[in-house]
Design a protein around this motif. Structure first.
Motif, short mmCIF file in Angstrom:
data_model
loop_
_atom_site.label_atom_id
_atom_site.label_comp_id
_atom_site.label_asym_id
_atom_site.label_seq_id
_atom_site.Cartn_x
_atom_site.Cartn_y
_atom_site.Cartn_z
N SER A 54 0.87 -1.17 0.00
CA SER A 54 0.00 0.00 0.00
C SER A 54 0.91 1.23 0.00
CB SER A 54 -0.93 -0.01 1.23
OG SER A 54 -2.03 0.83 0.99
N GLY B 208 -12.38 -1.29 3.19
CA GLY B 208 -13.12 -0.04 3.14
C GLY B 208 -13.46 0.35 1.72
N THR B 209 -12.55 0.03 0.79
CA THR B 209 -12.82 0.33 -0.62
C THR B 209 -14.07 -0.38 -1.10
OG1 THR B 209 -10.49 0.74 -1.15
CG2 THR B 209 -11.91 0.02 -2.96
N TYR C 177 -10.68 10.74 1.21
CA TYR C 177 -10.30 9.49 0.57
C TYR C 177 -11.28 8.41 1.00
CZ TYR C 177 -7.55 5.28 -0.52
OH TYR C 177 -7.13 4.06 -1.00
N HIS C 178 -11.78 7.70 -0.01
CA HIS C 178 -12.80 6.69 0.28
C HIS C 178 -12.37 5.33 -0.28
CE1 HIS C 178 -15.39 9.97 1.53
NE2 HIS C 178 -15.23 10.56 0.37
N ASN D 80 -7.88 11.83 6.00
CA ASN D 80 -6.97 11.50 4.89
C ASN D 80 -6.39 12.73 4.20
OD1 ASN D 80 -6.99 8.45 4.48
ND2 ASN D 80 -9.14 8.92 4.85
N ASP E 164 -18.81 8.16 5.34
CA ASP E 164 -17.73 7.17 5.27
C ASP E 164 -16.99 7.17 6.61
OD1 ASP E 164 -14.75 6.68 3.17
OD2 ASP E 164 -15.57 5.60 4.91
N VAL F 160 -15.20 4.65 7.80
CA VAL F 160 -14.17 3.59 7.84
C VAL F 160 -13.12 3.93 8.89
CG1 VAL F 160 -12.27 2.57 6.51
CG2 VAL F 160 -14.56 2.71 5.52
N MET F 161 -12.75 5.20 8.99
CA MET F 161 -11.73 5.60 9.96
C MET F 161 -12.35 6.07 11.28
SD MET F 161 -8.68 8.41 9.58
CE MET F 161 -7.83 7.68 8.20
N LYS G 48 -11.63 -0.89 9.48
CA LYS G 48 -10.59 -0.69 10.48
C LYS G 48 -10.96 -1.25 11.86
CE LYS G 48 -8.93 3.29 7.87
NZ LYS G 48 -7.54 3.01 7.46
N GLU H 256 -2.19 12.31 7.28
CA GLU H 256 -2.80 11.16 7.98
C GLU H 256 -3.19 11.55 9.40
OE1 GLU H 256 -2.51 8.49 4.72
OE2 GLU H 256 -3.64 8.46 6.60
P1 KE4 Z 1 -9.27 0.19 2.62
O1 KE4 Z 1 -9.73 -0.21 1.25
O2 KE4 Z 1 -7.83 0.71 2.64
O3 KE4 Z 1 -9.53 -0.86 3.69
O4 KE4 Z 1 -10.16 1.45 3.09
C1 KE4 Z 1 -10.23 2.58 2.27
C2 KE4 Z 1 -10.69 3.77 3.10
C3 KE4 Z 1 -11.99 4.20 2.97
N1 KE4 Z 1 -12.45 5.26 3.69
C4 KE4 Z 1 -11.65 5.90 4.57
C5 KE4 Z 1 -12.19 7.07 5.34
C6 KE4 Z 1 -10.30 5.48 4.74
O5 KE4 Z 1 -9.51 6.14 5.62
C7 KE4 Z 1 -9.81 4.40 3.99
C8 KE4 Z 1 -8.37 3.92 4.11
N2 KE4 Z 1 -7.51 4.73 4.91
C9 KE4 Z 1 -6.10 4.64 4.62
C10 KE4 Z 1 -5.39 5.56 5.62
N3 KE4 Z 1 -5.33 6.89 5.17
C11 KE4 Z 1 -5.57 3.25 4.67
C12 KE4 Z 1 -4.06 3.16 4.65
C13 KE4 Z 1 -3.54 2.76 3.30
O6 KE4 Z 1 -4.08 3.24 2.27
O7 KE4 Z 1 -2.59 1.96 3.29
#
Ligand code: KE4
Length: 429
Positions: free
Chosen positions: A24, A118-119, A145-146, A212, A240, A242-243, A268, A400
């Motif tokens: 990543s 999260g994606t 960022y999502h 993000n 969103d 996720v965080m 997370k 971050e």
């Molecule tokens: P993942 O697909 O990485 O599990 O989640 C995407 C995502 C979606 N929504 C929010 C608000 C998020 O913060 C994230 C992922 N966050 C990053 C940290 N900034 C993950 C770390 C990385 O990309 O390695």
């Protein structure tokens, strides 16, 4: 200066078989420079790298490790689940218990679907919103960022709310073109977008606590505006979380701000350090998901039994006392950093929501991505590397969020503050 020889050797090997040497991008230390530390083990508030260097950890795997690393109860739950089989591709009781726990905790969530990242959660929530409204467009915010689904990798053009421009090669104009991008906290841009195209907007998606672009809190009333204008125009409000979910409160930002979304995405913390995320919301919307409804979504490892066992155990340990303890730790660290930089005459902003915060080297209050980008990220890199050399592992990017955990002791935090006081004068120039 602690040795990083083994990390350097591994990084060289990694770069020949993994793009950028990492799985990543943010892990590659590109925005702070230096060699990413290859981690050998982690326990509580500490991580140990392959050269034997020990750090107080403020990355926390980017959010999941809210109780600290290798929390015994979570290890035991995962081990116990593992011994009963790691994956069945069939429903299990624990998935029902996890869904019930999320429904009970998160305002507005009547039903939940688990996914593995999260994606996937945000990508699926967007498809669901488009499916139920039969509308093509989504409105997102610059700097939010999502995850890396095509329609969400759209960056703002100039001007007010603009049609998204592909934010990465491989994202077509077609998939980014239905994404409107507005500046965060810009109420006029949101009103303008709906005035111009309201009947084509399926959903507004935001990080209710942006983490993000650094932590950039919503201005008073802004989330309430998003709630009202989506309701008035028949659009879906997607928070969103996720965080921020189960991080800023047990009910996330929805609880913290008292704003109830139509759909919420989570990740997370709910996975306890395993690949588990989810999206949920109003029953009338969620029932449009296959197999009950026509909107397709699926996943081989969705609701994986080992991940669910770990996540459920973590959620069950997050009671009111836990959130009080998190905020006490975060407040102590944030206050200590503010004092250290003030003493040294270093201009800094450290915006926070509950226990989430970040460090911007600027004298300007940070209310959107433009100001976040204008902060001195070179100085952040110097701060990051000086702290790392002293055994304190902050996020390797000024964009971050900094995470404490319940495993951080007062001693850990005071040691971090002492290190910051020592190096702050070097950042004053
Ligand atoms: P993942 O697909 O990485 O599990 O989640 C995407 C995502 C979606 N929504 C929010 C608000 C998020 O913060 C994230 C992922 N966050 C990053 C940290 N900034 C993950 C770390 C990385 O990309 O390695």
């Amino acid at each position: 200066m602690p040795s990083t020889r083994v990390s350097q050797e591994l990084f060289a090997r990694a770069r020949s078989v993994i793009p950028g040497g990492v799985n990543s991008p943010v892990r590659a230390f590109r925005s702070v420079g230096g060699t990413p530390r290859f981690i050998a083990a982690a326990q509580g508030a500490h991580v140990l790298d392959v050269d034997g260097n020990r750090y107080v950890d403020y990355v926390g795997s980017w959010g999941p490790m809210i109780l600290g690393h290798a929390r015994p109860e979570i290890v035991a739950a995962a081990e116990e689940a593992l011994r009963r089989g790691s994956s069945f591709g069939a429903p299990t009781e624990a998935e029902v218990e996890l869904a019930e726990a999320i429904v009970e905790a998160v305002p507005g969530v009547d039903m939940v679907r688990c996914v593995s990242s999260g994606t996937e959660a945000t990508m699926s929530a967007i498809r669901l919103a488009r499916g139920v409204t039969q509308r093509p467009r989504i409105l997102k915010f610059a700097g939010h960022y999502h995850g890396h689904a095509d329609s969400l990798l759209a960056s703002a053009g100039s001007g007010v709310a603009t049609f998204g421009l592909p934010d990465s090669p491989g994202v077509t104009r077609g998939s980014a073109g239905d994404t409107l991008v507005a500046a965060w906290n810009d109420a006029d841009a949101v009103r303008g977008a709906f005035a111009a195209a309201g009947e084509t907007i399926a959903a507004v998606i935001c990080e209710p606590v942006p983490g993000n672009m650094g932590v950039v809190p919503a201005l008073p009333g802004f989330l309430e505006l998003l709630r009202a204008i989506t309701r008035d125009h028949g659009a879906v409000l997607i928070l969103d979380e996720v965080m921020s979910g189960f991080r800023v409160a047990r009910g996330g930002a929805s609880e913290h701000y008292g704003v109830t979304a139509d759909l919420v995405t989570l990740g997370k913390v709910i996975g306890g350090g395993y690949p588990l995320a989810a999206f949920g919301g109003r029953a009338d919307i969620m029932r449009q998901l296959a197999p009950e409804g026509p909107v397709y979504q699926a996943g081989t490892l969705s609701g994986n039994p080992v991940a669910v066992a770990a996540g459920l155990t973590q959620l069950r340990l997050l009671d009111a006392e836990a959130y009080k303890g998190l905020e006490q730790r975060a407040d102590r660290l944030r206050g200590g950093l503010l004092a250290a930089f003030a003493e040294a005459g270093v201009a800094v902003q450290i915006p926070a929501v509950a226990s989430m915060f970040s460090v911007f080297f600027t004298s300007r209050p940070v209310h959107d991505f433009q100001v976040a980008k204008a902060a001195d990220h070179g100085r952040y890199a110097r701060f990051f590397n000086a702290m790392l050399a002293r055994g304190h592992y902050f996020p390797p990017s000024g964009y971050e969020a900094i995470f404490v955990s319940l495993a951080h002791t007062t001693g850990d935090i005071d040691a971090t503050i002492a290190a910051a006081r020592e190096l702050a004068p070097d950042l004053a120039d």
